[in-house]
Design an enzyme around this catalytic site. Structure first.
Site, mmCIF file in Angstrom:
data_model
loop_
_atom_site.group_PDB
_atom_site.id
_atom_site.type_symbol
_atom_site.label_atom_id
_atom_site.label_comp_id
_atom_site.label_asym_id
_atom_site.label_seq_id
_atom_site.Cartn_x
_atom_site.Cartn_y
_atom_site.Cartn_z
ATOM 1 N N GLY A 12 0.827 -1.204 0.000
ATOM 2 C CA GLY A 12 0.000 0.000 0.000
ATOM 3 C C GLY A 12 0.858 1.250 0.000
ATOM 4 C CG ASP A 13 0.529 3.775 2.357
ATOM 5 O OD1 ASP A 13 -0.591 4.275 2.224
ATOM 6 O OD2 ASP A 13 0.877 3.118 3.353
ATOM 7 C CE LYS A 16 -3.223 1.720 -3.994
ATOM 8 N NZ LYS A 16 -2.114 1.695 -3.030
ATOM 9 C CG ASN A 38 -9.096 0.227 4.528
ATOM 10 O OD1 ASN A 38 -9.688 0.725 3.582
ATOM 11 N ND2 ASN A 38 -8.798 -1.053 4.583
ATOM 12 N N GLY A 40 -6.137 5.886 1.899
ATOM 13 C CA GLY A 40 -5.951 7.334 1.872
ATOM 14 C C GLY A 40 -5.156 7.666 0.642
ATOM 15 C CG HIS A 41 -6.084 6.445 -2.944
ATOM 16 N ND1 HIS A 41 -6.986 5.788 -3.739
ATOM 17 C CD2 HIS A 41 -5.372 5.478 -2.335
ATOM 18 C CE1 HIS A 41 -6.815 4.486 -3.617
ATOM 19 N NE2 HIS A 41 -5.846 4.275 -2.755
ATOM 20 C CB THR A 129 -6.792 2.006 9.253
ATOM 21 O OG1 THR A 129 -7.965 1.277 8.857
ATOM 22 C CG2 THR A 129 -5.685 1.754 8.256
ATOM 23 N NE ARG A 143 -23.535 -17.447 4.351
ATOM 24 C CZ ARG A 143 -23.549 -18.766 4.318
ATOM 25 N NH1 ARG A 143 -24.045 -19.379 3.268
ATOM 26 N NH2 ARG A 143 -23.095 -19.480 5.316
ATOM 27 C CD GLN A 224 -6.715 -0.976 1.542
ATOM 28 O OE1 GLN A 224 -7.469 -1.647 0.863
ATOM 29 N NE2 GLN A 224 -7.096 0.161 2.088
ATOM 30 C CB THR A 301 -3.530 6.039 11.018
ATOM 31 O OG1 THR A 301 -2.359 5.616 10.304
ATOM 32 C CG2 THR A 301 -4.685 5.111 10.673
ATOM 33 N N GLY A 302 -1.854 8.858 10.173
ATOM 34 C CA GLY A 302 -0.690 9.657 10.565
ATOM 35 C C GLY A 302 0.444 8.816 11.146
ATOM 36 N N PRO A 304 3.762 6.625 11.540
ATOM 37 C CG PRO A 304 5.523 6.578 13.083
ATOM 38 C CD PRO A 304 4.035 6.657 12.978
ATOM 39 C CE LYS A 331 6.325 9.237 -1.569
ATOM 40 N NZ LYS A 331 6.073 8.996 -0.169
HETATM 41 P P1 IMP Z 1 -7.293 -2.559 7.998
HETATM 42 O O1 IMP Z 1 -7.384 -2.508 6.532
HETATM 43 O O2 IMP Z 1 -7.658 -1.266 8.669
HETATM 44 O O3 IMP Z 1 -8.020 -3.741 8.572
HETATM 45 O O4 IMP Z 1 -5.740 -2.798 8.396
HETATM 46 C C1 IMP Z 1 -5.090 -4.005 8.087
HETATM 47 C C2 IMP Z 1 -3.648 -3.750 7.676
HETATM 48 O O5 IMP Z 1 -3.643 -3.104 6.416
HETATM 49 C C3 IMP Z 1 -2.862 -2.851 8.628
HETATM 50 O O6 IMP Z 1 -1.508 -3.254 8.628
HETATM 51 C C4 IMP Z 1 -2.989 -1.490 7.979
HETATM 52 O O7 IMP Z 1 -1.923 -0.626 8.340
HETATM 53 C C5 IMP Z 1 -2.918 -1.881 6.518
HETATM 54 N N1 IMP Z 1 -3.591 -0.915 5.633
HETATM 55 C C6 IMP Z 1 -4.909 -0.719 5.473
HETATM 56 N N2 IMP Z 1 -5.154 0.257 4.588
HETATM 57 C C7 IMP Z 1 -3.959 0.687 4.171
HETATM 58 C C8 IMP Z 1 -3.553 1.672 3.221
HETATM 59 O O8 IMP Z 1 -4.346 2.343 2.552
HETATM 60 N N3 IMP Z 1 -2.215 1.815 3.050
HETATM 61 C C9 IMP Z 1 -1.301 1.068 3.726
HETATM 62 N N4 IMP Z 1 -1.631 0.140 4.619
HETATM 63 C C10 IMP Z 1 -2.956 -0.054 4.835
#
Ligand code: IMP
Length: 443
Positions: A12-13, A16, A38, A40-41, A129, A143, A224, A301-302, A304, A331
């Site tokens: 993720g991150d 995209k 969850n 954050g684009h 998140t 279901r 993700q 979530t901010g 690191p 990057k």
């Molecule tokens: P959840 O998706 O909130 O259930 O988190 C499950 C895992 O996926 C955790 O390790 C999160 O940090 C990671 N995760 C969820 N969404 C993102 C995202 O958009 N970018 C990076 N990691 C993510």
């Protein structure tokens, strides 16, 4: 017109949002197909920064049609907040945003359940998140989930809600010793959300299919990344949806035969946020340098982000699972200050050398990365738009990474802005979207 899937190739991150935002003017529709708020684009338009969570990044282009597909889980309060914030900043949603009737709802008890289970998980904590995404998908699979269409039928919504609240309250009270919910405290706000969202809720699978049949081009925007996929990621340290290419079809109702290409988005190095294995993770000065130069803090979530070198073993796995035709590497400029750059080319595990990404959790935790080392280019690539203008060592790095992964690169990003981008001529992305060249500065 091509229908293209955009997939995160790492954890993720990867950037995209920037790539989707760039390509959107060449497409007719952008559709999100999995995950929820969850994600954050981050998209930078001129001096303005937008962080989109549930709405596809394509919404930032006037007239860009955006769809939230059935594979997405939607927190209506968060979605409405996002919509209001976009409208306040002058983005039009009417006639541009469509939400699947079949998308599942994140209910207030989902984040509560997630918090409760994470707080008891100890060393196996996932580091989610906290948005309730996992429990919402759990209800979908069990279901008992509540869907967008249910919002439009109060009696049915109440019936489902009553059953779920009864069951969830027992869990919260008896297993977790946590506060419980009442039906009325949820019903009121959710019926208000229904009034807000009703004009946008529709049969998006049918709409998408009609648009495609009429010659439209659809961009499938993944959230993700591959290594967080529920089946193919580093389970159980994953998110709860299908983040890989197959998810684009199940999460929209568009068949694989309509897909023309798949692009993976990868960072020039690698990051991960939350718990779980990360073979190339670094600590110390280099990690800090990557985190600072790359501004590696979660956009939702901010938190690191953990940082490490590019992992060609994991990227090759992502290419295999998704069938990448091409990769956009983001990057690159973050590596400008590195004296040496490294790429993981294999893992050492109990005397063995592994060059295919293993499927066992115990191996991920113990695997030691084997690196190929190259000297860094130590000069500024930030903002470059021409491949030929890159320092030769940066080109060598890109060529070697592409060779190790076995996939050609189509684009190299050298900064957060739209135009801080190198489009590689004759590579798949430029071939799929010939108009893209005219949207970028001439070189
Ligand atoms: P959840 O998706 O909130 O259930 O988190 C499950 C895992 O996926 C955790 O390790 C999160 O940090 C990671 N995760 C969820 N969404 C993102 C995202 O958009 N970018 C990076 N990691 C993510």
């Amino acid at each position: 017109m091509p229908n293209i899937i955009v997939i995160g190739a790492q954890w993720g991150d990867e950037g995209k949002g920037k790539v989707v935002d760039l390509v959107t003017p060449c497409a007719d529709v952008v559709v999100r197909y999995q995950g929820g708020n969850n994600a954050g684009h981050t998209v930078v338009v001129g001096k303005e920064k937008f962080v989109l969570q549930t709405i596809p990044s394509g919404i930032l282009h006037p007239g860009g049609r955006c769809v939230i597909g059935c594979g997405v889980v939607v927190d209506p309060a968060s979605l409405i907040q996002e919509m209001e914030s976009l409208v306040r900043r002058g983005v039009s949603l009417d006639g541009n945003l469509y939400i699947s009737k079949n998308a599942h709802l994140i209910m207030p008890y989902h984040p509560a359940l997630e918090r409760a289970s994470e707080s008891k998980a100890g060393r196996r904590r996932i580091g989610t998140t906290g948005k309730g995404v996992g429990p919402a998908y759990a209800d979908k699979a069990a279901r008992i989930g509540i869907r967008m269409a249910d919002l439009l039928d109060e009696a049915l919504f109440r019936e489902k809600l009553e059953a779920n609240v009864f069951q969830t309250n027992r869990l919260l009270r008896e297993i977790y010793d946590e506060e419980t919910f009442t039906v009325e405290s949820i019903l009121g706000p959710y019926m208000r959300y229904a009034g807000w969202l009703a004009p946008y809720i529709t049969d998006t699978a049918l709409l998408l299919s009609r648009w495609i049949d009429a010659g439209g081009s659809v961009l499938f925007e993944g959230a993700q990344g591959t290594m967080l996929d529920i089946d193919h990621g580093t389970y159980p340290f994953i998110t709860s949806s299908s983040t890989t290419a197959g998810g684009a079809c199940t999460g929209t109702g568009i068949p694989p035969t309509k897909i023309d290409g798949i692009i993976g988005i990868a960072k020039a190095y690698c990051t991960r946020v939350g718990g779980g294995p990360f073979p190339t993770e670094l600590t110390g000065d280099v990690a800090e340098q990557l985190a600072t130069r790359g501004n590696e803090f979660g956009s939702v979530t901010g938190r690191p982000r953990r940082c490490g070198w590019a992992d060609a073993v994991a990227l090759r796995y992502a290419a295999r699972i998704n069938g990448f035709d091409t990769i956009a590497l983001t990057k690159l400029d973050v590596l400008d200050a590195c004296e040496t750059v490294k790429v993981c080319v294999g893992y050492r595990y109990r005397g063995e050398v592994l060059t295919d990404f293993p499927e066992e959790e115990r191996i991920w935790h113990e695997a030691e990365p084997m690196y190929e080392e190259m000297s860094g280019w130590l000069s500024e690539t930030h903002g470059l738009t021409d491949y030929a203008a890159l320092p030769s060592k940066a080109r060598e790095y890109l060529d070697r990474l592409s060779e190790l992964v076995g996939v050609p690169f189509s684009l190299v990003s050298t900064g957060a802005g739209r135009t801080e981008t190198i489009l590689i001529d004759d590579a798949p992305l430029a071939r799929w979207f010939p108009a893209l060249r005219s949207l970028l500065p001439a070189h």
